[in-house]
Design an enzyme around this catalytic site. Sequence first.
Site, PDB file in Angstrom:
ATOM      1  N   GLU A 111       0.603  -1.068   0.243  1.00 45.29           N
ATOM      2  CA  GLU A 111       0.076   0.241  -0.337  1.00 45.29           C
ATOM      3  C   GLU A 111       0.910   1.591  -0.093  1.00 45.29           C
ATOM      4  O   GLU A 111       0.167   2.426  -0.360  1.00 45.29           O
ATOM      5  CB  GLU A 111      -0.700   0.152   1.376  1.00 45.29           C
ATOM      6  CG  GLU A 111      -1.924  -0.682   1.340  1.00 45.29           C
ATOM      7  CD  GLU A 111      -1.826  -2.293   1.721  1.00 45.29           C
ATOM      8  OE1 GLU A 111      -0.486  -3.319   1.920  1.00 45.29           O
ATOM      9  OE2 GLU A 111      -2.759  -3.504   1.592  1.00 45.29           O
TER      10      GLU A 111
ATOM     11  N   PHE B 197     -11.848  -6.666  14.433  1.00 46.40           N
ATOM     12  CA  PHE B 197     -10.630  -7.375  13.314  1.00 46.40           C
ATOM     13  C   PHE B 197     -10.369  -6.236  12.447  1.00 46.40           C
ATOM     14  O   PHE B 197     -11.129  -5.683  12.012  1.00 46.40           O
ATOM     15  CB  PHE B 197     -11.075  -7.823  12.973  1.00 46.40           C
ATOM     16  CG  PHE B 197      -9.780  -8.809  11.893  1.00 46.40           C
ATOM     17  CD1 PHE B 197      -8.281  -9.287  12.048  1.00 46.40           C
ATOM     18  CD2 PHE B 197     -10.264  -8.806  10.325  1.00 46.40           C
ATOM     19  CE1 PHE B 197      -7.885 -10.129  11.293  1.00 46.40           C
ATOM     20  CE2 PHE B 197      -8.968  -9.671   9.429  1.00 46.40           C
ATOM     21  CZ  PHE B 197      -7.577  -9.792  10.322  1.00 46.40           C
ATOM     22  N   GLN B 198      -9.138  -6.050  11.873  1.00 47.16           N
ATOM     23  CA  GLN B 198      -8.502  -5.117  11.477  1.00 47.16           C
ATOM     24  C   GLN B 198      -8.946  -3.596  11.115  1.00 47.16           C
ATOM     25  O   GLN B 198      -9.235  -2.612  10.563  1.00 47.16           O
ATOM     26  CB  GLN B 198      -8.420  -5.440  10.022  1.00 47.16           C
ATOM     27  CG  GLN B 198      -7.634  -6.301   9.977  1.00 47.16           C
ATOM     28  CD  GLN B 198      -7.233  -6.684   8.400  1.00 47.16           C
ATOM     29  OE1 GLN B 198      -8.104  -6.366   7.115  1.00 47.16           O
ATOM     30  NE2 GLN B 198      -6.359  -7.603   8.014  1.00 47.16           N
TER      31      GLN B 198
ATOM     32  N   LYS C 203     -17.682  -0.087   6.010  1.00 48.67           N
ATOM     33  CA  LYS C 203     -17.819  -1.423   5.369  1.00 48.67           C
ATOM     34  C   LYS C 203     -19.302  -0.956   5.306  1.00 48.67           C
ATOM     35  O   LYS C 203     -20.371  -1.623   4.358  1.00 48.67           O
ATOM     36  CB  LYS C 203     -17.120  -2.808   6.219  1.00 48.67           C
ATOM     37  CG  LYS C 203     -17.806  -4.084   4.144  1.00 48.67           C
ATOM     38  CD  LYS C 203     -17.518  -5.055   5.122  1.00 48.67           C
ATOM     39  CE  LYS C 203     -17.558  -6.174   3.768  1.00 48.67           C
ATOM     40  NZ  LYS C 203     -16.910  -7.601   4.482  1.00 48.67           N
TER      41      LYS C 203
ATOM     42  N   MET D 125      24.536   8.617   1.742  1.00 53.96           N
ATOM     43  CA  MET D 125      24.672  10.179   2.757  1.00 53.96           C
ATOM     44  C   MET D 125      24.341   9.535   3.910  1.00 53.96           C
ATOM     45  O   MET D 125      25.384  10.496   4.736  1.00 53.96           O
ATOM     46  CB  MET D 125      22.813  10.465   2.428  1.00 53.96           C
ATOM     47  CG  MET D 125      22.723  11.419   2.198  1.00 53.96           C
ATOM     48  SD  MET D 125      24.157  12.785   1.895  1.00 53.96           S
ATOM     49  CE  MET D 125      23.334  13.551   0.803  1.00 53.96           C
TER      50      MET D 125
HETATM   51  C1  LIG Z   1      12.360   5.161   5.361  1.00 54.08           C
HETATM   52  C2  LIG Z   1      13.570   5.773   5.284  1.00 54.08           C
HETATM   53  N1  LIG Z   1      14.409   5.846   6.511  1.00 54.08           N
HETATM   54  C3  LIG Z   1      15.946   5.810   6.743  1.00 54.08           C
HETATM   55  C4  LIG Z   1      16.437   7.345   6.081  1.00 54.08           C
HETATM   56  C5  LIG Z   1      17.785   7.989   6.312  1.00 54.08           C
HETATM   57  N2  LIG Z   1      18.283   7.350   4.461  1.00 54.08           N
HETATM   58  C6  LIG Z   1      18.913   8.971   4.179  1.00 54.08           C
HETATM   59  S1  LIG Z   1      19.937   8.278   2.781  1.00 54.08           S
HETATM   60  C7  LIG Z   1      19.913   7.103   3.124  1.00 54.08           C
HETATM   61  C8  LIG Z   1      20.956   5.989   3.028  1.00 54.08           C
HETATM   62  C9  LIG Z   1      20.231   5.452   1.597  1.00 54.08           C
HETATM   63  O1  LIG Z   1      21.153   4.687   1.190  1.00 54.08           O
HETATM   64  P1  LIG Z   1      21.049   4.395  -0.293  1.00 54.08           P
HETATM   65  O2  LIG Z   1      20.167   4.674  -0.992  1.00 54.08           O
HETATM   66  O3  LIG Z   1      22.285   3.518  -1.810  1.00 54.08           O
HETATM   67  O4  LIG Z   1      21.442   5.996  -1.841  1.00 54.08           O
HETATM   68  P2  LIG Z   1      22.864   6.809  -1.574  1.00 54.08           P
HETATM   69  O5  LIG Z   1      23.185   7.348   0.133  1.00 54.08           O
HETATM   70  O6  LIG Z   1      24.137   5.665  -1.277  1.00 54.08           O
HETATM   71  O7  LIG Z   1      23.347   6.989  -2.678  1.00 54.08           O
HETATM   72  C10 LIG Z   1      19.190   6.727   4.534  1.00 54.08           C
HETATM   73  C11 LIG Z   1      19.676   4.981   5.228  1.00 54.08           C
HETATM   74  C12 LIG Z   1      15.461   8.089   5.022  1.00 54.08           C
HETATM   75  N3  LIG Z   1      15.831   8.797   4.179  1.00 54.08           N
HETATM   76  N4  LIG Z   1      14.139   6.988   4.967  1.00 54.08           N
END
Ligand SMILES: Cc1ncc(C[n+]2csc(CCOP(=O)(O)OP(=O)(O)O)c2C)c(N)n1
Lengths: 158, 565
Positions: free
Chosen positions: B50, B112-113, B162, B473
């Site tokens: 979803e 439920f749900q 529902k 990042m």
């Molecule tokens: C749902 C979620 N969890 C954690 C983060 C924190 N976060 C920001 S960038 C990142 C790393 C992303 O890694 P990747 O997709 O390999 O991209 P890269 O930075 O290596 O290009 C994380 C964990 C986020 N933005 N969103």
Amino acid sequence: MSENSERRVVSVIVINEASVLSRITDLFSGRGYNITSLTVAPIPESKYSRLTIVTSGSVRVIEQITKQLHKLIPVLRVYEHADMVEKEMAMIKFPASENLSDIQALCEAYNGKIVNAGENTIIAMVADEPKRINNFLKAIKRYNPKEIVKSGAVALER
Amino acid sequence: MQISGAQMVIEAFIAEGVDTVFGYPGGAIMNVYDEIYKQDKFQHILNRHEQASVHAAEGYAKASGKVGVAMITSGPGFTNAVTGLADAYMDSIPLVVVSGQVPMSLIGTDAFQEIDAVGISRSCTKHNYLVTDAKDLPRILKEAFYIARTGRPGPVHVDIPKDVTAQIEEFDYDIELDLETYKPHTKGNPRQIKKAMEAIANAKRPLFYLGGGIINANAAYEVREFVQKTGIPAVETFMARGVLSHDDELLIGMLGMHGSYASNMAMSETDLVIGLGVRFDDRVTGKLSEFAKNAEVIHVDIDPASISKLVNANYPIVGDVKNVVIDMLAQIEKIDSDNYESWRETINNFDELHPLTFYEDSERLKPQWVIKRVGELLGDDANISTDVGQHQMWAGQFYPFTRPRQFVSSSGLGTMGFGFPAAIGVKVATPEKTSINFTGDGSILMNVQELMTAVEKKIPVINIILNNNFLGMVRQWQTLFYDKRHSETDLSVQPDFVKLSEAFGGIGYRVHTKEEFDAALKDAVEKNVVAFIEVIVHRMENVMPMVPSGGSLFNMMLLEKKESK
Ligand SMILES: Cc1ncc(C[n+]2csc(CCOP(=O)(O)OP(=O)(O)O)c2C)c(N)n1
Ligand SMILES: [Mg+2]
């Protein structure tokens, strides 16, 4: 929020519908705004309710509060009061053993009276400006109040 | 016409011109799915989660400018969708999300749900409704679409028990909406506009600060004309990429935490900020007290609450950016573009001092090269989505955007897992364009099940995975600010991305060199099927420039200059 935080009274006219109150309280808690007191009641012969919220914050925070309130879909109007008549009501329960006429005299000075005198307790009511209500509550301490209830402030712009 | 609540939902969608619904069925929404089965006016796309349904609806909405629609069941169906609602709320994306709810008689019994869906969505939607009587349904649905797309757009959630979808009532959608408490003003105050134009005429170093609100207002071409005719340089936020074309001489670049040196310096030196559809986000401003310190501020926005929220506006103008810019264009003769000649030169000097660039490496491909290369090969023919991380920032920095609605990315919420489902929505909305999703080896796994959706519905999204074997990042922050303690960010253990795509019926490529990359992209575009292109890129590359969190915009960490190529 500490910088020049000041007390403010805001009135909000909202459509009287389900969950409208939680929309407003969620907004305050979600954005970290204070609520000192909040009163709400339907406006007679209309589909609206009126809330009076006493809050505090810097000028910028207060401005945000009114704007964010206005953004809520069921909010019709927001008044940030400047020149208002503001009243609050309090009821106080005393033991019947306390001096009735002293309490009565004090109440009259604060726009109130004894509203109930029973076997064991006396109940007094006052309605006045919130600051004066607080003074009143200090003054009656020596009569050993057993229970105090305050209504929260309501206000009308002059 | 006497019909059920479920049929009303279908009829309302048809009346609103909905051509695609993204969703996932379940117990509480089954009556509506039964009606979806019986109709042929719009398509339903079954995402495999979803969250992805809502992101797909967001991608669809951003690329098309229409309201995106998603449908989900109660309980876990709804909670899975919450991230999407929050994402759309932060980025002002118009959506209508319909969820099923347990029957009225069971509400409040921990059935439920059952979950208090409107209680949860209240803080992450523009508005929401719990429908308690099918008699209200036509009005509520009509209001939902209206509220979603007008004013500052946003997601609207409609929760329908529902038994309400089974209830039979009169349906009339031809109703006048009477929303006396919701009247967004769209015309700017003429006196304020006049004053703002005088301020521009008197400024020595004015600067356009362009935001995503311009795209929401469909005002990019008016803004282009405004910039052209005034000769005033412009910076764009990440969300505004594509408002000006990348080759517009007056476009300095993107500003903010990973903005270009010249953009951030221009913002620090300007004497008049002309903010259009912006919200002074902390990722843009850096330290607020130092932001555009010597400048007056014109701020045009549809949302009064955005104005003077963070930065005081000397010329606040509440209104639809398009209307306001048109009104400003009518007074354009006040402004003499020659006045800003030396200012433009100053900015050019900033850019020559530290241009936005990167250094290639003989060992491994650089991620920035990949993005630039896609720009060279596809350019205007592609719509671009991204996930979240370094690759996202590089896409914002290096892709040569040419038009509004070309770029879809999770900006405000920064939701990993956004890119692939969003790219599906983008492709559905704009089938004539190639749909590219720049993603990371971390992000792609957060909605990888959408391979199945895309393959089933033949939605040929090309996912370019910039594989640095890191949550890059976060790794960058750890390298720079946590003394290289790379806590839980090393993604050395990985799936075989090529086989993963193939397992779902897509195609996959793993590339190490420029030649391999060009060949893979060409092949994927030609084959026109769902694809993963995994590009092995340099592991330790950092996104530069960088304004450390909470620092001043002009205090940037910069790319270390190298003598070699
Ligand atoms: C749902 C979620 N969890 C954690 C983060 C924190 N976060 C920001 S960038 C990142 C790393 C992303 O890694 P990747 O997709 O390999 O991209 P890269 O930075 O290596 O290009 C994380 C964990 C986020 N933005 N969103
Ligand atoms: Mg990575």
